[in-house]
Every structure is written in C-alpha cells, then in structure tokens.
Design a protein around this motif. Sequence first.
Motif, short mmCIF file in Angstrom:
data_model
loop_
_atom_site.label_atom_id
_atom_site.label_comp_id
_atom_site.label_asym_id
_atom_site.label_seq_id
_atom_site.Cartn_x
_atom_site.Cartn_y
_atom_site.Cartn_z
N CYS A 1 0.81 -1.23 -0.04
CA CYS A 1 0.01 -0.23 0.01
C CYS A 1 0.97 1.25 0.04
CB CYS A 1 -0.96 0.17 1.43
SG CYS A 1 -2.32 -1.07 1.25
N ALA A 2 1.97 1.22 0.73
CA ALA A 2 2.69 2.29 1.12
C ALA A 2 3.62 2.57 -0.58
CB ALA A 2 3.76 2.43 2.02
N PHE A 3 3.91 1.57 -0.88
CA PHE A 3 4.84 1.74 -2.33
C PHE A 3 3.93 2.34 -3.44
CE2 PHE A 3 6.26 -0.41 -6.14
CZ PHE A 3 7.36 0.29 -6.13
N PHE A 4 2.80 1.49 -3.41
CA PHE A 4 1.67 2.01 -4.65
C PHE A 4 1.32 3.25 -4.49
CE2 PHE A 4 0.24 -2.71 -4.74
CZ PHE A 4 1.40 -2.99 -5.34
N MET A 5 1.46 3.90 -3.08
CA MET A 5 0.95 5.37 -2.93
C MET A 5 1.65 6.38 -3.60
SD MET A 5 -1.24 7.60 -1.76
CE MET A 5 -2.42 6.96 -0.53
N VAL A 6 3.30 5.89 -3.20
CA VAL A 6 4.22 6.81 -3.62
C VAL A 6 4.19 6.70 -5.19
CG1 VAL A 6 6.76 7.10 -3.73
CG2 VAL A 6 5.62 6.55 -1.54
N LEU A 7 4.15 5.58 -5.77
CA LEU A 7 4.33 5.53 -7.30
C LEU A 7 3.21 6.20 -7.83
CD1 LEU A 7 5.92 3.71 -9.15
CD2 LEU A 7 3.92 2.10 -9.07
N HIS A 8 1.94 5.97 -7.35
CA HIS A 8 1.05 6.66 -8.12
C HIS A 8 0.82 8.11 -8.05
CE1 HIS A 8 -0.92 2.79 -8.33
NE2 HIS A 8 -1.75 3.34 -9.09
N LEU A 9 1.34 8.49 -6.87
CA LEU A 9 1.45 10.16 -6.60
C LEU A 9 2.50 10.68 -7.56
CD1 LEU A 9 1.40 10.50 -2.78
CD2 LEU A 9 -0.13 11.40 -4.30
N TYR B 1 2.02 13.29 -10.65
CA TYR B 1 2.52 14.93 -10.69
C TYR B 1 2.88 14.90 -12.11
CZ TYR B 1 5.74 18.49 -9.44
OH TYR B 1 6.68 19.57 -9.67
N PHE B 2 3.41 13.94 -12.88
CA PHE B 2 4.09 14.06 -14.31
C PHE B 2 3.09 13.74 -15.33
CE2 PHE B 2 7.80 13.41 -11.84
CZ PHE B 2 8.69 14.67 -12.01
N ILE C 1 3.34 12.51 -19.41
CA ILE C 1 3.43 11.26 -19.79
C ILE C 1 2.32 11.04 -20.94
CG2 ILE C 1 2.57 8.93 -18.85
CD1 ILE C 1 3.44 9.66 -16.13
N LEU C 2 1.15 11.69 -20.67
CA LEU C 2 0.18 11.59 -21.74
C LEU C 2 0.69 12.24 -23.24
CD1 LEU C 2 -3.17 12.64 -19.97
CD2 LEU C 2 -2.11 10.31 -20.58
N THR C 3 1.36 13.29 -22.97
CA THR C 3 2.22 13.75 -24.53
C THR C 3 3.08 12.98 -24.83
OG1 THR C 3 2.05 16.27 -23.25
CG2 THR C 3 3.58 15.91 -25.15
N LEU C 4 3.88 12.15 -24.03
CA LEU C 4 5.04 11.35 -24.52
C LEU C 4 4.19 10.14 -25.17
CD1 LEU C 4 7.99 10.64 -24.46
CD2 LEU C 4 7.51 9.34 -22.13
N MET C 5 3.00 9.71 -24.67
CA MET C 5 2.11 8.77 -25.46
C MET C 5 1.76 9.08 -26.67
SD MET C 5 2.39 5.82 -23.47
CE MET C 5 1.10 5.27 -24.70
N ALA D 1 -7.84 11.45 -17.01
CA ALA D 1 -6.80 10.81 -16.16
C ALA D 1 -6.46 11.44 -14.81
CB ALA D 1 -5.58 10.95 -17.02
N ASN D 2 -6.84 12.66 -14.45
CA ASN D 2 -6.43 13.28 -13.20
C ASN D 2 -7.53 12.44 -12.03
OD1 ASN D 2 -4.82 15.44 -12.89
ND2 ASN D 2 -6.08 16.35 -14.27
N ILE D 3 -8.50 12.20 -12.69
CA ILE D 3 -9.44 11.35 -11.68
C ILE D 3 -9.11 9.98 -11.54
CG2 ILE D 3 -11.72 10.79 -11.00
CD1 ILE D 3 -12.56 13.59 -12.28
N ALA D 4 -8.95 9.17 -12.91
CA ALA D 4 -8.68 7.72 -13.04
C ALA D 4 -7.46 7.27 -12.32
CB ALA D 4 -8.85 7.55 -14.41
N THR D 5 -6.68 8.26 -11.98
CA THR D 5 -5.22 7.73 -11.35
C THR D 5 -5.81 7.10 -10.03
OG1 THR D 5 -3.95 9.46 -12.45
CG2 THR D 5 -3.14 8.32 -10.49
#
Length: 451
Positions: free
Chosen positions: A97-105, A109-110, A114-118, A132-136
């Motif tokens: 849970c802690a690791f996933f929280m950091v990862l998703h934050l 932030y970026f 990321i979407l532009t790169l995609m 995407a802001n909500i779906a994250t």
Amino acid sequence: MTIGFDCHDKKYLKIAMPASVESLCMILLASADMIMVGTLGAEAIAAVSIFMQPRLVLFCFSRSAAAALTLLASRYAGRGERIEAADLLKQMLGVSCAFFMVLHLVFWYFLQDILTLMGAEPDYISLAMEYANIATAAAYISSVTYVLQAIQLGFGKTTEIMRTNLIGNGVNIAANFFLIFGIGPFPAMGVAGAALGTVIGTLSTIAMTCAEMKKEEFFAWRKECRWFPTRERWKSFMPVYLSVFSEQGCERAGMVLFTRIAAGLGTVPFAVHSICMNIADIYYDFAQGPGKASMVLAGQACGKKDVNEWHTYRNVGVKLTFIFSAISCVLTILFHDELYLLFMPDGRGIELAAVVLIIRAFVSFPEGHAITCASILRASGQTASVAAYSFISVTILRPIITWLLTYPLGFGLIGCWMALAIDQTTRGTCATVLLRRLHNRIHEEMEKKLG
C-alpha cells in the motif's frame, strides 16, 4: 490431443470458468463504458484510450506483486496452510500500500508529460487530462485490490473474486451512465464522469473483497507474526516478483511503444485502433481464466510435489485453451462488423477495422496458448525464462517490426496488427519449447529416481 472430459477437466473448469466469466464480463462492462464515451465523439475515445497504456504500466507493479503472492499462496494451499497464507498477506499488504501510494503520486505529478509522451494530440489532450486526473485514484485502489485478491486466487477462490469484481464493475457502469450524460440530479460530466464512475466502482470492489476475505478468515493473523516482511519472506517473494515484473515490464514497454506508433497515425486511425484493441481484449481477458487455473493447479501440484498431477493439468490447460481460441476465432470472423459498429455507430473506419479484426481472429490461437503455457512455467519456477523471451519479443522485436510495417513499408494501422500477430506467435512458440524442455527434464529426473 484428446477432446474427452473427465474429473480433471471439471476441476480445471471449476477454477478457470469463474475467472474467465469474471474477466469477460469485466471487459464487456468496460466496453459498455467505451460505448458510452464513444457517443461523445472520436476525440473522447482517443482521450480515454491514451490513458490506458500508462495505467497498465502502473499495474505492472501491482500485478507482479499479485502474481508472486498467488504463486506462494497456491503452495500454501497445496499443503493446507491457510494461517501461513494469512501471515503472508499481513506482511506484504502494508508495504504494498505504501509503495503503490508513492508510485501513483509521482505518476499523477508528471501526468501531462506522460500523456504527451504517449502521443496525445492537441485536439484531445485537455480531455485526456480531465479523465486521467481522476482515474489515477481508481488505479491506486485497483492496485491494492490485486494484492488482496492474489491470496484468494492462490486458494482457488475464483467464484468469490468473480462475484465481487462483477458487482463492482456493475456499480461502475451505473455510475458512468448517470455521470457521463447527467441523468436526473447529476451534472453531465462527460469523460470526467467516466473517471469518477470508475473510482466509485473500484471502492465498491475493494470493500466487498475485504468483507469476503474476512469471512474466509484470510484476516486471521497471528499476533506473533510481524507486520514487516521477514528476511525469509523477502527471499521467497522477491525472486518471483522481480521475474514477473521483468516480464510484465517488458510487455508494457512494448505496448507503450506499440500504442505510441499507432497514435502517430492520427485521431481517427487511433480511435479505430483503440476500438479494435478493446474488442481484442475480450478474448485476451477471457484467456486469463485458463491461465489463472493453470498457474493455481500447477502451483498446488508443485506444493504437493505431485508430478503426475502437474502433467495432467498441463495437458488439460493446453487442450481447453485451444477449444476456447477456436470459438473466439470463429465468432470474431462472423461478427467483426457488428462488434465495431457498437463502438462507432457512424461506421467511420469500418473497412480498416474489418481487416484488423480478421488478423485479430487468428491471433487468438498463439495468444491463448502463450498465456496458458507461461502460467504453467511461472508456477513451476520458470519465471525468469518467461521474462527473457517476453523481453526479446515484446520489448525489442514488436516495436521494431511495428515501425517497419507501419511507416517505411506503408501498411499503416494494418502493419501494427501484423506486428502484433508476429509477436504473439513468437511468444507462443517460445512458451511451447520451454514447456516441452521442462516436461522432458521432469521425466529424466523421475527415471533416475526409479533407476
């Protein structure tokens, strides 16, 4: 390969079919979501679709952890050690849970970068950000749910997983209906409504999963068990996790590049590609059922050290996967136009989609076979081998072949799908060769013991 059915087939199907029906219903519900979004136009489809691959990159971490936990839990299940499986969950849940929280934050932030790169185009990037802001947030909730359900899966609780996921996705679709179109007192939120509906659905799923696991006593943790994983736990978990993550990461990297190349063809071709991928995912997700059953039963056989049982369920998995692939192929060929028109009622791009979906129909055979064989290999301790051929095929060969066929050779979107067919055939062949070698090695070891 015989087609008769016996008690082993029935036991296999008892685990596989709930998982397959769950995956099938979930992709159909997701398709209903896409159909609702499709009424907003091609830009809305592209905006929602461009987020899918980055989201799946996030899921590499949680699904890899879930796969490792399922493999470990299946061996506990084979020995009837439920309390030990509960201890495993206790030690891995907080860290996850802690690791996933950091990862998703960090991901959030970026997000725009990321979407532009995609390859998000200027005409729909603002819609993509709105979604995407909500779906994250929904992606984080799903990641934690994967960890919880991994323990259930290891004990073959596919029916319970199916029930909770289907209800959660039903809630998702109902919320989308009200929030996308603004039914009753709710405002018409468009793609943001689709994202908020997903959050509501994932919250429902994790709540029901926790309730089910408490009833099954998976939360019956011993007081003497530490919350943080022990050194022995890390030694058993990390090799499996890193191997599965390598495989998943390779697949996602290849799919990101694959999607990026398709996105460069323009808004309408990318919308056609996204619709065809959604249709393709119907069988891909269904095939996860036999894959999960093969992993669970092969893992339990390894836990018992029962070689005959391992051989039996390997044969059952390969046979039933072939049957399911044949059904998928025939249905896709017969109804490809009707499936496409569900997503794009105005028929734009239907001629292109028809060719793509015919290619997709025949890909069902190597794809389904590769999923089942890879699952057996993972359960048998061959996760590194699966990761190795996945890296070569998905991460290296697929993007190169996709680019060559799409642009220099001028096949366009059809070239993308020709490359996908080559990739799936390569992976299916590699999985078959490795499984045959494992089979021969086991026989040689048995002969030595008997000799």
